[in-house]
Scaffold this motif. Structure first.
Motif, PDB file in Angstrom:
ATOM      1  N   LEU A   1       0.824  -1.194   0.000  1.00 29.90           N
ATOM      2  CA  LEU A   1       0.000   0.000   0.000  1.00 29.90           C
ATOM      3  C   LEU A   1       0.870   1.261   0.000  1.00 29.90           C
ATOM      4  N   ALA A   2       2.112   1.103   0.439  1.00 27.04           N
ATOM      5  CA  ALA A   2       3.040   2.238   0.456  1.00 27.04           C
ATOM      6  C   ALA A   2       3.299   2.791  -0.939  1.00 27.04           C
ATOM      7  N   LEU A   3       3.087   1.969  -1.970  1.00 32.43           N
ATOM      8  CA  LEU A   3       3.303   2.441  -3.336  1.00 32.43           C
ATOM      9  C   LEU A   3       2.360   3.588  -3.687  1.00 32.43           C
ATOM     10  N   ILE A   4       1.225   3.660  -2.993  1.00 33.68           N
ATOM     11  CA  ILE A   4       0.244   4.712  -3.247  1.00 33.68           C
ATOM     12  C   ILE A   4       0.860   6.092  -3.061  1.00 33.68           C
ATOM     13  N   VAL A   5       1.683   6.246  -2.017  1.00 35.57           N
ATOM     14  CA  VAL A   5       2.194   7.582  -1.688  1.00 35.57           C
ATOM     15  C   VAL A   5       3.501   7.906  -2.409  1.00 35.57           C
ATOM     16  N   GLU A   6       3.761   7.218  -3.505  1.00 35.77           N
ATOM     17  CA  GLU A   6       4.906   7.566  -4.351  1.00 35.77           C
ATOM     18  C   GLU A   6       4.572   8.701  -5.311  1.00 35.77           C
ATOM     19  N   LYS A   7       3.276   8.873  -5.625  1.00 30.78           N
ATOM     20  CA  LYS A   7       2.858   9.818  -6.663  1.00 30.78           C
ATOM     21  C   LYS A   7       2.253  11.084  -6.046  1.00 30.78           C
ATOM     22  N   PRO A   8       2.536  12.239  -6.630  1.00 27.73           N
ATOM     23  CA  PRO A   8       2.132  13.502  -6.006  1.00 27.73           C
ATOM     24  C   PRO A   8       0.628  13.691  -5.858  1.00 27.73           C
ATOM     25  N   ASN A   9      -0.146  13.318  -6.862  1.00 27.98           N
ATOM     26  CA  ASN A   9      -1.594  13.505  -6.749  1.00 27.98           C
ATOM     27  C   ASN A   9      -2.213  12.495  -5.799  1.00 27.98           C
ATOM     28  N   ASN A  10      -1.655  11.288  -5.743  1.00 29.25           N
ATOM     29  CA  ASN A  10      -2.109  10.320  -4.747  1.00 29.25           C
ATOM     30  C   ASN A  10      -1.858  10.843  -3.332  1.00 29.25           C
ATOM     31  N   ILE A  11      -0.713  11.480  -3.133  1.00 26.04           N
ATOM     32  CA  ILE A  11      -0.374  12.000  -1.800  1.00 26.04           C
ATOM     33  C   ILE A  11      -1.419  13.007  -1.344  1.00 26.04           C
ATOM     34  N   LEU A  12      -1.764  13.961  -2.221  1.00 27.50           N
ATOM     35  CA  LEU A  12      -2.791  14.934  -1.860  1.00 27.50           C
ATOM     36  C   LEU A  12      -4.146  14.263  -1.667  1.00 27.50           C
ATOM     37  N   ALA A  13      -4.464  13.289  -2.525  1.00 30.36           N
ATOM     38  CA  ALA A  13      -5.742  12.586  -2.396  1.00 30.36           C
ATOM     39  C   ALA A  13      -5.858  11.900  -1.038  1.00 30.36           C
ATOM     40  N   VAL A  14      -4.787  11.240  -0.621  1.00 29.28           N
ATOM     41  CA  VAL A  14      -4.770  10.583   0.690  1.00 29.28           C
ATOM     42  C   VAL A  14      -4.965  11.613   1.796  1.00 29.28           C
ATOM     43  N   GLU A  15      -4.320  12.768   1.664  1.00 23.52           N
ATOM     44  CA  GLU A  15      -4.464  13.809   2.681  1.00 23.52           C
ATOM     45  C   GLU A  15      -5.887  14.367   2.721  1.00 23.52           C
ATOM     46  N   TYR A  16      -6.539  14.485   1.564  1.00 25.47           N
ATOM     47  CA  TYR A  16      -7.934  14.929   1.559  1.00 25.47           C
ATOM     48  C   TYR A  16      -8.804  13.945   2.349  1.00 25.47           C
ATOM     49  N   ILE A  17      -8.610  12.657   2.098  1.00 25.28           N
ATOM     50  CA  ILE A  17      -9.421  11.640   2.785  1.00 25.28           C
ATOM     51  C   ILE A  17      -9.099  11.619   4.276  1.00 25.28           C
ATOM     52  N   LYS A  18      -7.820  11.756   4.631  1.00 22.67           N
ATOM     53  CA  LYS A  18      -7.447  11.853   6.048  1.00 22.67           C
ATOM     54  C   LYS A  18      -8.170  13.021   6.716  1.00 22.67           C
ATOM     55  N   ALA A  19      -8.215  14.152   6.023  1.00 23.95           N
ATOM     56  CA  ALA A  19      -8.873  15.335   6.580  1.00 23.95           C
ATOM     57  C   ALA A  19     -10.372  15.109   6.737  1.00 23.95           C
ATOM     58  N   LEU A  20     -10.998  14.474   5.749  1.00 19.09           N
ATOM     59  CA  LEU A  20     -12.426  14.145   5.866  1.00 19.09           C
ATOM     60  C   LEU A  20     -12.675  13.278   7.092  1.00 19.09           C
ATOM     61  N   ASN A  21     -11.816  12.282   7.280  1.00 24.68           N
ATOM     62  CA  ASN A  21     -11.991  11.350   8.399  1.00 24.68           C
ATOM     63  C   ASN A  21     -11.762  12.040   9.749  1.00 24.68           C
ATOM     64  N   SER A  22     -10.668  12.786   9.850  1.00 26.85           N
ATOM     65  CA  SER A  22     -10.329  13.389  11.144  1.00 26.85           C
ATOM     66  C   SER A  22     -11.341  14.461  11.552  1.00 26.85           C
ATOM     67  N   GLN A  23     -11.922  15.152  10.555  1.00 26.81           N
ATOM     68  CA  GLN A  23     -12.906  16.187  10.851  1.00 26.81           C
ATOM     69  C   GLN A  23     -14.338  15.652  10.865  1.00 26.81           C
ATOM     70  N   LYS A  24     -14.470  14.341  10.567  1.00 22.82           N
ATOM     71  CA  LYS A  24     -15.782  13.675  10.599  1.00 22.82           C
ATOM     72  C   LYS A  24     -16.810  14.412   9.733  1.00 22.82           C
ATOM     73  N   LEU A  25     -16.401  14.722   8.509  1.00 24.78           N
ATOM     74  CA  LEU A  25     -17.271  15.470   7.609  1.00 24.78           C
ATOM     75  C   LEU A  25     -18.133  14.529   6.766  1.00 24.78           C
ATOM     76  N   PRO A  26     -19.407  14.837   6.583  1.00 29.51           N
ATOM     77  CA  PRO A  26     -20.304  13.992   5.777  1.00 29.51           C
ATOM     78  C   PRO A  26     -20.167  14.285   4.285  1.00 29.51           C
ATOM     79  N   ILE A  27     -18.946  14.195   3.791  1.00 32.92           N
ATOM     80  CA  ILE A  27     -18.636  14.491   2.391  1.00 32.92           C
ATOM     81  C   ILE A  27     -18.016  13.246   1.773  1.00 32.92           C
ATOM     82  N   SER A  28     -18.528  12.827   0.618  1.00 30.64           N
ATOM     83  CA  SER A  28     -18.054  11.606  -0.037  1.00 30.64           C
ATOM     84  C   SER A  28     -16.920  11.922  -1.006  1.00 30.64           C
TER      85      SER A  28
END
Length: 408
Positions: free
Chosen positions: A153-180
């Motif tokens: 799964l570490a291969l995911i964070v090799e690419k720049p847009n994947n890195i930002l995408a992962v951070e967006y999802i982390k932010a959704l989760n940590s802030q408990k936002l009802p956004i898909s």
């Protein structure tokens, strides 16, 4: 009606961005409103934007967005984590966003969400810290830590847009936002690569703009007209070279202690930057002297901009306390009314009023105004370099027939 949030910089807006908006709107379900949160005059990679935030927002609204808000400066020039936290938090605060859309090399939400969950584990944080202490740069340290926790799964964070995408999802989760979250495979070239056909990277387009080459084949017609107007009227392009003397003069007024107290300047980087800034005759020379395997050029540029503008770590804590409107389409005005009814943070359309507000909003606006005063010094036309322009700027309202400033 679904409302799609997009985090962007549009530096500049091009055909790949246009296709991405259409693709995620299709996934969200049409008719669909589009709200963008866009970095202002300075970018996440620590560089000035090639054209001003209002011009880039206008181009975005002409090419598919309905409403464009500004991501305030401390978050706009933060690390990927801070950038994502601020932008996603702003979207969540509006009370109307149902989906967030982004491009990624993965093209699938599932693996990105798994990587986000793995990175949020306390054990992963501990492993990242271990590898940082061993002298690795952050990106390799994170990848090693994630491999130990989640294997390939570490291969995911090799690419720049994947890195930002992962951070967006982390932010959704940590802030408990009802956004898909919704993602589509990234269109066109990788970062800094020319690409082929009508889609190329924004970095390549910027290089063409500075060479005064024609970019009309790579951007929507409406966007090309905006860029041509900005160049013709002497408001771009802007790069580090154009504001170099102003930036270096500010760096040389900072003490070593002030450099150490900057965001992301830990691990000795603050001292390296101070030493480089004292003697470096150019920005490239300062970057070259400060850069090591541990410190990426983007991180050094961010520290440089934070030093020049007086940005402190605590300024990007949490999420933005307001949403500043940059541009809106005719149909977007109805969406804007819904936002004003549901938003839990103020919607700012008149900067002068915001400057008189007590607390963090006023402080952030004064910081933004100072950043704009630095940015406009890079305009080719001297008459366009007037100070205090931030306080006079109104949102750009675009309709199918005409564009008018203000009116909100």
């Amino acid at each position: 009606m679904p409302v799609l949030g997009i985090v962007c910089e549009y530096n500049p807006f091009h055909e790949g961005h246009s296709r991405m908006i259409r693709a995620v709107k299709t996934k969200a379900g049409e008719p669909c409103g589009v709200i963008c949160v866009m970095g202002g005059n300075f970018m996440q990679r620590g560089e000035p934007a090639v054209f001003s935030k209002h011009a880039r927002a206008e181009a975005a609204v002409l090419c598919g967005a309905d409403v464009v808000f500004e991501l305030p400066l401390p978050w706009a020039v933060s690390s990927a984590e801070g950038f994502a936290r601020g932008a996603v938090g702003l979207l969540g605060s509006l009370g109307t966003v149902t989906h967030i859309g982004f491009g990624s090399e993965s093209g699938e939400v599932g693996p990105l969400a798994e990587a986000a969950e793995a990175l949020a584990e306390p054990s992963t944080d501990a492993k990242i810290k271990y590898w940082l202490d061993e002298g690795l740069p952050f990106a390799p340290a994170r990848q090693k830590a994630l491999r130990e926790v989640a294997g390939d799964l570490a291969l995911i964070v090799e690419k720049p847009n994947n890195i930002l995408a992962v951070e967006y999802i982390k932010a959704l989760n940590s802030q408990k936002l009802p956004i898909s979250p919704l993602t589509v495979g990234r269109f066109g070239a990788e970062h800094d690569e020319p690409g082929g056909g009508r889609i190329c990277s924004a970095a390549y387009l910027r290089s063409l703009i500075f060479k005064k080459s024609d970019i009309s084949g790579y951007v929507p017609k409406a966007a090309a007209e905006i860029y041509d107007r900005e160049i013709r009227e002497g408001r771009g392009p802007v790069g580090f070279y154009e504001i170099e003397a102003a930036v270096i003069s500010r760096l040389r007024t900072r003490s070593a202690r002030e450099f150490n107290d900057l965001p992301d300047a830990s691990g000795g980087l603050g001292l390296r930057m101070h030493k480089a800034a004292v003697s470096g005759p150019t920005i490239e020379a300062i970057l070259s002297e400060a850069k090591t395997k541990r410190y990426t050029a983007a991180r050094i540029r961010r520290v440089m901009i934070c030093a020049a503008l007086g940005i402190k770590p605590e300024m990007s804590a949490g999420t933005p306390p307001y949403a500043r409107l940059l541009a809106c389409s005719g149909p977007g005005r109805e969406l804007l009314r819904a936002i004003k009814e549901k938003s839990v943070i103020p919607i700012i359309t008149k900067p002068a009023k915001a400057g008189k507000t007590a607390g963090s909003i006023s402080k952030l606006f004064y910081l933004e105004a100072a950043a704009t005063d630095l940015y406009v010094l890079g305009f080719p036309a001297r008459e366009q370099r007037r100070g205090a322009s931030e306080w006079r700027a109104s949102p750009v309202i675009v309709s199918s027939r005409r564009k008018t400033p203000g009116g909100l």
